[in-house]
Scaffold this active site. Structure first.
Site, PDB file in Angstrom:
ATOM      1  N   LYS A  66       0.821  -1.285  -0.089  1.00 31.62           N
ATOM      2  CA  LYS A  66      -0.019   0.061   0.075  1.00 31.62           C
ATOM      3  C   LYS A  66       0.724   1.339   0.044  1.00 31.62           C
ATOM      4  CE  LYS A  66      -4.169  -1.848   1.845  1.00 31.62           C
ATOM      5  NZ  LYS A  66      -5.276  -1.791   3.091  1.00 31.62           N
ATOM      6  N   GLY A 128      -4.630   0.833  17.731  1.00 29.64           N
ATOM      7  CA  GLY A 128      -3.661   0.841  16.498  1.00 29.64           C
ATOM      8  C   GLY A 128      -3.439   2.070  15.906  1.00 29.64           C
ATOM      9  N   GLY A 239     -15.228  -7.157  10.341  1.00 28.32           N
ATOM     10  CA  GLY A 239     -14.443  -6.199   9.439  1.00 28.32           C
ATOM     11  C   GLY A 239     -14.940  -6.632   7.878  1.00 28.32           C
TER      12      GLY A 239
HETATM   13  P1  NDP Z   1      -0.037  -2.545  10.444  1.00 31.35           P
HETATM   14  O1  NDP Z   1       0.719  -3.726  10.280  1.00 31.35           O
HETATM   15  O2  NDP Z   1       0.309  -1.413   9.540  1.00 31.35           O
HETATM   16  O3  NDP Z   1      -0.344  -2.154  11.826  1.00 31.35           O
HETATM   17  C1  NDP Z   1      -0.421  -2.989  12.644  1.00 31.35           C
HETATM   18  C2  NDP Z   1      -1.056  -2.389  14.122  1.00 31.35           C
HETATM   19  O4  NDP Z   1      -1.351  -3.499  14.959  1.00 31.35           O
HETATM   20  C3  NDP Z   1       0.263  -1.665  14.807  1.00 31.35           C
HETATM   21  O5  NDP Z   1      -0.360  -0.542  15.258  1.00 31.35           O
HETATM   22  C4  NDP Z   1       0.719  -2.549  15.677  1.00 31.35           C
HETATM   23  O6  NDP Z   1       1.183  -2.039  17.014  1.00 31.35           O
HETATM   24  C5  NDP Z   1      -0.519  -3.187  16.185  1.00 31.35           C
HETATM   25  N1  NDP Z   1      -0.352  -4.611  16.822  1.00 31.35           N
HETATM   26  C6  NDP Z   1       0.117  -5.792  16.110  1.00 31.35           C
HETATM   27  N2  NDP Z   1       0.312  -6.808  16.677  1.00 31.35           N
HETATM   28  C7  NDP Z   1      -0.253  -6.440  18.129  1.00 31.35           C
HETATM   29  C8  NDP Z   1      -0.495  -7.046  19.315  1.00 31.35           C
HETATM   30  N3  NDP Z   1      -0.196  -8.527  19.267  1.00 31.35           N
HETATM   31  N4  NDP Z   1      -0.934  -6.413  20.456  1.00 31.35           N
HETATM   32  C9  NDP Z   1      -1.131  -5.009  20.224  1.00 31.35           C
HETATM   33  N5  NDP Z   1      -1.212  -4.338  19.050  1.00 31.35           N
HETATM   34  C10 NDP Z   1      -0.761  -5.028  17.957  1.00 31.35           C
HETATM   35  O7  NDP Z   1      -1.454  -3.331   9.988  1.00 31.35           O
HETATM   36  P2  NDP Z   1      -2.663  -2.558   9.208  1.00 31.35           P
HETATM   37  O8  NDP Z   1      -2.750  -1.422   9.892  1.00 31.35           O
HETATM   38  O9  NDP Z   1      -2.549  -2.522   7.797  1.00 31.35           O
HETATM   39  O10 NDP Z   1      -3.954  -3.562   9.431  1.00 31.35           O
HETATM   40  C11 NDP Z   1      -4.524  -4.009  10.773  1.00 31.35           C
HETATM   41  C12 NDP Z   1      -5.436  -4.832  10.814  1.00 31.35           C
HETATM   42  O11 NDP Z   1      -6.572  -4.137  10.135  1.00 31.35           O
HETATM   43  C13 NDP Z   1      -5.518  -6.124   9.973  1.00 31.35           C
HETATM   44  O12 NDP Z   1      -5.727  -7.212  11.089  1.00 31.35           O
HETATM   45  C14 NDP Z   1      -5.976  -6.014   8.926  1.00 31.35           C
HETATM   46  O13 NDP Z   1      -6.353  -7.283   8.551  1.00 31.35           O
HETATM   47  C15 NDP Z   1      -7.128  -5.382   9.048  1.00 31.35           C
HETATM   48  N6  NDP Z   1      -7.615  -4.533   7.888  1.00 31.35           N
HETATM   49  C16 NDP Z   1      -8.909  -4.705   7.585  1.00 31.35           C
HETATM   50  C17 NDP Z   1      -9.593  -3.915   6.375  1.00 31.35           C
HETATM   51  C18 NDP Z   1     -11.025  -4.567   5.792  1.00 31.35           C
HETATM   52  O14 NDP Z   1     -11.303  -4.388   4.954  1.00 31.35           O
HETATM   53  N7  NDP Z   1     -11.766  -5.127   6.793  1.00 31.35           N
HETATM   54  C19 NDP Z   1      -8.821  -3.208   5.658  1.00 31.35           C
HETATM   55  C20 NDP Z   1      -7.292  -2.866   6.022  1.00 31.35           C
HETATM   56  C21 NDP Z   1      -6.989  -3.707   7.272  1.00 31.35           C
HETATM   57  P3  NDP Z   1       2.883  -1.309  16.896  1.00 31.35           P
HETATM   58  O15 NDP Z   1       2.795  -0.041  16.203  1.00 31.35           O
HETATM   59  O16 NDP Z   1       2.861  -1.222  18.115  1.00 31.35           O
HETATM   60  O17 NDP Z   1       3.451  -2.142  15.996  1.00 31.35           O
END
Ligand code: NDP
Length: 274
Positions: A66, A128, A239
């Site tokens: 992206k 997040g 979602g």
């Molecule tokens: P990113 O990798 O960009 O961000 C991940 C986020 O999750 C960060 O804020 C990270 O925190 C946090 N995180 C990861 N693991 C943990 C954990 N174990 N405990 C707490 N926080 C955690 O991912 P995206 O933003 O692209 O996607 C996030 C979610 O949204 C995914 O599950 C994705 O599938 C979903 N999504 C759904 C869509 C839909 O159409 N339904 C569209 C887009 C996304 P840190 O910053 O500290 O690493």
């Protein structure tokens, strides 16, 4: 001639986007075919160029490209500019590539239209601070909520987002454990659910009228939504609707026609139950 579209990612085989868009095409009578496109991790740009050279009209972009798409585009819509990430590319009549981000519009439409959740004047907790959360902030703030608190494991990332969007509404940043008060809507935009984990937020964030929304979806209720139910949340949503609505918004960007989403959503839910 049939127009060609695709969703590009790596991995991509699991994507539901071809089913969704081909169903939209059938429903609207638009003459198009939509497929998956696997791009090498080190050559997203080359794969996109080849697709467009061979007559491609537009692309959806998913993990992990992206941000590559954001950099590749010749022009950006205002919401893509804010999101700094792109999930929709459109080949323009002059051959240039226009980029958009439809994730936030998809989320807001799923909440407000499909689930009748009014966001105006509401307190929203957004968990997040990754690409998905950045993508939904502007459309959420346009609904004029009372305020948004962004909580993240890495607090500095939440602070950066709060700063970047401060001109659009009341927004603040926090760590998970430090979140104060209760919220009308809690959106889980972390990928914690993928690992079956819960962001460690205080139980006091949920009140009896709270709605929770997990951007993740799957065959079963997510751990986050199960947890919210245990705390007495009024309504929990996954979602899948966001996925279908962001696709409908992309279809509209490409074709100027807005497909109906309810039947497509229902058939994806039925498929999951099988
Ligand atoms: P990113 O990798 O960009 O961000 C991940 C986020 O999750 C960060 O804020 C990270 O925190 C946090 N995180 C990861 N693991 C943990 C954990 N174990 N405990 C707490 N926080 C955690 O991912 P995206 O933003 O692209 O996607 C996030 C979610 O949204 C995914 O599950 C994705 O599938 C979903 N999504 C759904 C869509 C839909 O159409 N339904 C569209 C887009 C996304 P840190 O910053 O500290 O690493």
């Amino acid at each position: 001639m049939t127009d060609l579209y695709a969703v590009v990612g790596n991995p991509i085989a699991h994507s539901k986007s071809p089913d969704i868009h081909n169903a939209f095409a059938e429903q609207t009578g638009e003459d198009l075919f939509y497929k998956t496109l696997l791009a090498p991790l080190d050559d997203f740009e080359g794969e996109v160029a080849r697709f467009l050279e061979h007559g491609g009209s537009g692309l959806n972009v998913t993990v992990p490209f992206k941000e590559n798409a954001f950099r590749l585009a010749d022009s950006l819509t205002a919401r893509a500019q804010r999101a700094q990430a792109v999930n929709t590319l459109k080949k323009m009549p002059d051959g240039t590539l226009q980029a958009d981000n439809t994730d936030g519009a998809g989320l807001v439409r799923d909440l407000t239209v499909n689930h009748s959740v009014n966001l105006t004047g509401k307190r929203i907790l957004l968990l997040g601070a990754g690409g998905a959360v950045r993508g939904v902030l502007q459309p959420l703030l346009e609904q004029d909520p009372a305020g948004i608190v962004i909580a993240n494991r890495t607090v500095s990332k939440a602070e950066t987002l709060a700063k970047d969007f401060a001109d659009l509404g009341r927004i603040s940043a926090s760590g998970f454990a430090e979140v104060e008060g209760s919220f009308d809507l809690i959106i889980n935009g972390t990928s914690a659910s993928l690992a079956g984990e819960l962001p460690p937020i205080p139980v006091s964030v949920v009140h009896q009228n709270t709605t929770t929304y997990d951007m993740m979806y799957g065959n079963q209720k997510t751990v986050f939504n199960l947890w919210a139910e245990e705390q007495g949340a009024q309504k929990t949503i996954d979602g899948l609707g966001m996925l279908v609505e962001q696709a409908a918004e992309a279809f509209y960007v490409w074709r100027g026609v807005r497909p109906q989403t309810a039947r497509v959503m229902q058939s994806l839910r039925n498929e999951r139950r099988r």
